[in-house]
Design a protein around this motif. Structure first.
Motif, short mmCIF file in Angstrom:
data_model
loop_
_atom_site.label_atom_id
_atom_site.label_comp_id
_atom_site.label_asym_id
_atom_site.label_seq_id
_atom_site.Cartn_x
_atom_site.Cartn_y
_atom_site.Cartn_z
N VAL A 78 23.76 -24.89 10.94
CA VAL A 78 24.53 -24.06 10.01
C VAL A 78 25.14 -22.85 10.73
O VAL A 78 26.31 -22.52 10.52
N MET A 79 24.38 -22.21 11.64
CA MET A 79 24.91 -21.03 12.33
C MET A 79 25.96 -21.42 13.37
O MET A 79 26.93 -20.68 13.57
N LYS A 80 25.80 -22.56 14.00
CA LYS A 80 26.82 -23.01 14.97
C LYS A 80 28.16 -23.19 14.27
O LYS A 80 29.20 -22.79 14.78
N LYS A 81 28.13 -23.80 13.07
CA LYS A 81 29.37 -24.02 12.32
C LYS A 81 30.00 -22.69 11.90
O LYS A 81 31.21 -22.52 11.96
N ILE A 82 29.15 -21.76 11.46
CA ILE A 82 29.67 -20.45 10.99
C ILE A 82 30.22 -19.64 12.16
O ILE A 82 31.28 -19.02 12.05
N ARG A 83 29.52 -19.65 13.29
CA ARG A 83 29.97 -18.87 14.45
C ARG A 83 31.29 -19.39 15.02
O ARG A 83 31.98 -18.68 15.73
N ALA A 84 31.61 -20.64 14.70
CA ALA A 84 32.90 -21.20 15.17
C ALA A 84 34.07 -20.65 14.34
O ALA A 84 35.23 -20.87 14.66
N THR A 85 33.77 -19.90 13.27
CA THR A 85 34.81 -19.27 12.44
C THR A 85 34.81 -17.77 12.70
O THR A 85 34.02 -17.27 13.50
N ASN A 86 35.66 -17.04 11.97
CA ASN A 86 35.69 -15.57 12.12
C ASN A 86 34.98 -14.87 10.96
O ASN A 86 35.20 -13.68 10.73
N ILE A 87 34.15 -15.61 10.24
CA ILE A 87 33.49 -15.00 9.07
C ILE A 87 32.44 -13.98 9.53
O ILE A 87 31.66 -14.25 10.44
N SER A 88 32.45 -12.82 8.89
CA SER A 88 31.47 -11.77 9.22
C SER A 88 30.08 -12.21 8.75
O SER A 88 29.91 -12.64 7.61
N VAL A 89 29.09 -12.10 9.65
CA VAL A 89 27.69 -12.44 9.32
C VAL A 89 26.86 -11.17 9.45
O VAL A 89 26.88 -10.50 10.48
#
Length: 446
Positions: A78-89
Motif C-alpha cells: 500500500v505504501m509503495k503505491k502511495i509513494r509513487a504518487t504526489n499525495i501528502s502522507v
C-alpha cells in the motif's frame, strides 16, 4: 471538500477519522485487515465510511491527503503505491497538532521509559491543577482527544514510527530519554536511520522551545556533536553535577531550570531503579519549564503509581514475588528490569517475536542475577543460543500457563519470577497488554 484517507483503523486511525470529520474533510478509512468491533461502532456512530480486509486503490489514490497508521511499514504494498504518487502522507500526530497549535505540547520519545515518563509528567501537570490530557501511544489518541475534549496542555508519548510522518509538528517541550537498538527492521537495520527518526521530535523547534535529553546516552551525544538543535537544550545526567538541567549529588536529585534549583531525595522517589532516576529527572524538568511549583513537583515524584505491565508487582505466592514487565519489548528494557532487582535470584520468562535482538547487552546481568530462563514463544532458538551458557536452567514453553508453572517449579522462597520478554508478543498474544494480563491471570490461579 478535501478528501482525507485514513490507513489503519486502530486507536490512532479512528482518532484521526473523528478529527478529520469534525474539521470538515470527506473521510474514508481503509484497513487491510479486520477492524475491531469497538472501532467499527465508533466509525458507524459518526457516519464515517470504512472498509476492512481490503484497500480500494482508486479511492485511496484519489486522496488529497493520507493519514498513515504508525503500524504500516514503508515496504508494504500500500505504501509503495502511495509513494509513487504526489499525495501528502502524514501521521495522526501531525493532523492533531494542526488543530491544537494554541495548546502547550510536551512530547516524549526514547527507546525505553516513554510510557513511564509520559505518565509521570502527566501526573505532575494534573497534580498542579493544569487542564492536561495524556495521549499518544498511551491512553487515547492525540487526535481523538483534540476532537472530543480539547485541553490546554497535552503530554504525548510518541514512537519513532509516528515521528517518521510529521511535517510541521512542533512541541513546546521535547524529551528524548535514550536511544538503543529497537525496531531496526523498519530502518533497514541501520542504527543511524533510527537515531535520525528519534531526533525528528525537535526538528521544528525554535529558540523559545525546550529540548530535554539524556547526557549519558552515547547515541544522543554523538548526534548532537554533528547536528544543531534550535531550541533551548536542557540535559540530565547521573554522572556529573550540572549548572542547568538534572543531575545528582550524593543521594539527591537536583533539577535546575533558569538557575532555580529543586532538590529531591532519591529515597523519596516513587519509582525505584537507576532508569527511573532518569525518567523522574526528565519529568521534573518538563514541569519546571512550565513553571509548575517546586513543591508540587516534589510531591508528584513521590506519589506516582507505576503503570500496568511495567515492573508491575502481581502477587507473592509461597514467598516468591511475581512481576509483570510485559511492556519490555526490547533487550534494553530487560536490562533495566534486571538492574532494578537487586540481591534476589530471578527466574526470567522471556521470548516472543524476535526483532533481530542482540542479547549480548544483558549477558553479564543474566549471568549475575538470573538462575533460570523460561523461554516463551514460537521460536526460542535465538535466546537459547545467546544466553544458554549463562544460566543453569533453560526451559522452552509455548503457552503462558506452562511458562508460569515452569518458573514457579524453579523458584524458592525469596526468589522473583519476572516476565520481561525482550520481544514483541504477536506470536501467541494480541499485544503486550494481552500477554501481561494473561500472566497475571495464571499467577493468580497458582
Amino acid at each position: 471538500m478535501a478528501k482525507l484517507i485514513i490507513l489503519g483503523a486502530g486507536e490512532s486511525g479512528v482518532g484521526a477519522a473523528l478529527l478529520g470529520k469534525q474539521q470538515g474533510y470527506e473521510v474514508f478509512v481503509s484497513d487491510g485487515g479486520p477492524i475491531k468491533d469497538i472501532y467499527k461502532h465508533e466509525l458507524t456512530a459518526h457516519a464515517i465510511e470504512f472498509e476492512e480486509s481490503q484497500h480500494s486503490w482508486e479511492r485511496i489514490l484519489a486522496a488529497d491527503e493520507i493519514v498513515k497508521s504508525p503500524g504500516i511499514p514503508e515496504k508494504s504494498e500500500v505504501m509503495k503505491k502511495i509513494r509513487a504518487t504526489n499525495i501528502s502522507v502524514i501521521s495522526e500526530i501531525e493532523l492533531a497538532w494542526r488543530y491544537s497549535k494554541d495548546a502547550k505540547i510536551i512530547a516524549i520519545t526514547g527507546s525505553n521509559g516513554k510510557s513511564t515518563t509520559t505518565a509521570l509528567t502527566y501526573h505532575i501537570f494534573h497534580n498542579a491543577g493544569l487542564p492536561v490530557a495524556m495521549v499518544g501511544n498511551i491512553g487515547i489518541s492525540y487526535a481523538k482527544q483534540v476532537a472530543t475534549d480539547p485541553q490546554e496542555y497535552y503530554v504525548i508519548e510518541i514512537s519513532s514510527f509516528q515521528l517518521d510522518d510529521i511535517k510541521d509538528f512542533r512541541p513546546h517541550v521535547a524529551i528524548l530519554l535514550n536511544i538503543t537498538p529497537d525496531h531496526l527492521d523498519r530502518y533497514n537495520y541501520k542504527m543511524e536511520h533510527y537515531v535520525a527518526s528519534k531526533f525528528r521530535i525537535a526538528m521544528n523547534q525554535v529558540a523559545g522551545d525546550y529540548f530535554i535529553y539524556c547526557k549519558d546516552d552515547p547515541e544522543i551525544m554523538n548526534y548532537l556533536k554533528n547536528h544543531s538543535i534550535h531550541s533551548t537544550l536542557i540535559p540530565f545526567t547521573i554522572m556529573e553535577p550540572l549548572k542547568e538541567g538534572g543531575s545528582m549529588t550524593n543521594d539527591q536529585i537536583n533539577i535546575t531550570v533558569n538557575g532555580d534549583t529543586e532538590i529531591v531525595s532519591m529515597y523519596d522517589l516513587a519509582l525505584k531503579g537507576k532508569h527511573n532516576i532518569y525518567n523522574s529527572m526528565a519529568a521534573g524538568i518538563a514541569g519546571r519549564t512550565m513553571n509548575i511549583r517546586k513543591e508540587k513537583i516534589r510531591e508528584s515524584l513521590a506519589s506516582f503509581k507505576s503503570l500496568e505491565h511495567r515492573m508491575e508487582f502481581v502477587a507473592t505466592v509461597r514467598g516468591v514475588d511475581f512481576i509483570n514487565d510485559s511492556k519490555a519489548t526490547n533487550v534494553n528494557s530487560v536490562w533495566f528490569a534486571l538492574e532494578s532487582i537487586e540481591n534476589r535470584p530471578i527466574i526470567l520468562i522471556m521470548g516472543g517475536v524476535d526483532k533481530g535482538n542482540d542479547y549480548s547487552a544483558i549477558r553479564e546481568l543474566v549471568k549475575e542475577r538470573v538462575k533460570a530462563i523460561i523461554c516463551l514463544g514460537v521460536d526460542n532458538q535465538p535466546i537459547q543460543d545467546a544466553l544458554g551458557k549463562e544460566v543453569a536452567t533453560m526451559i522452552s514453553t509455548s503457552s503462558m500457563e506452562d511458562a508460569v508453572k515452569a518458573a514457579f517449579q524453579q523458584s524458592n522462597k525469596g526468589d522473583v519470577v519476572l516476565l520481561s520478554p525482550a520481544c514483541a508478543s504477536f506470536d501467541l498474544f494480541k499485544n503486550y497488554e494481552d500477554r501481561g494480563r494473561k500472566f497475571k491471570e495464571v499467577v493468580r490461579e497458582l
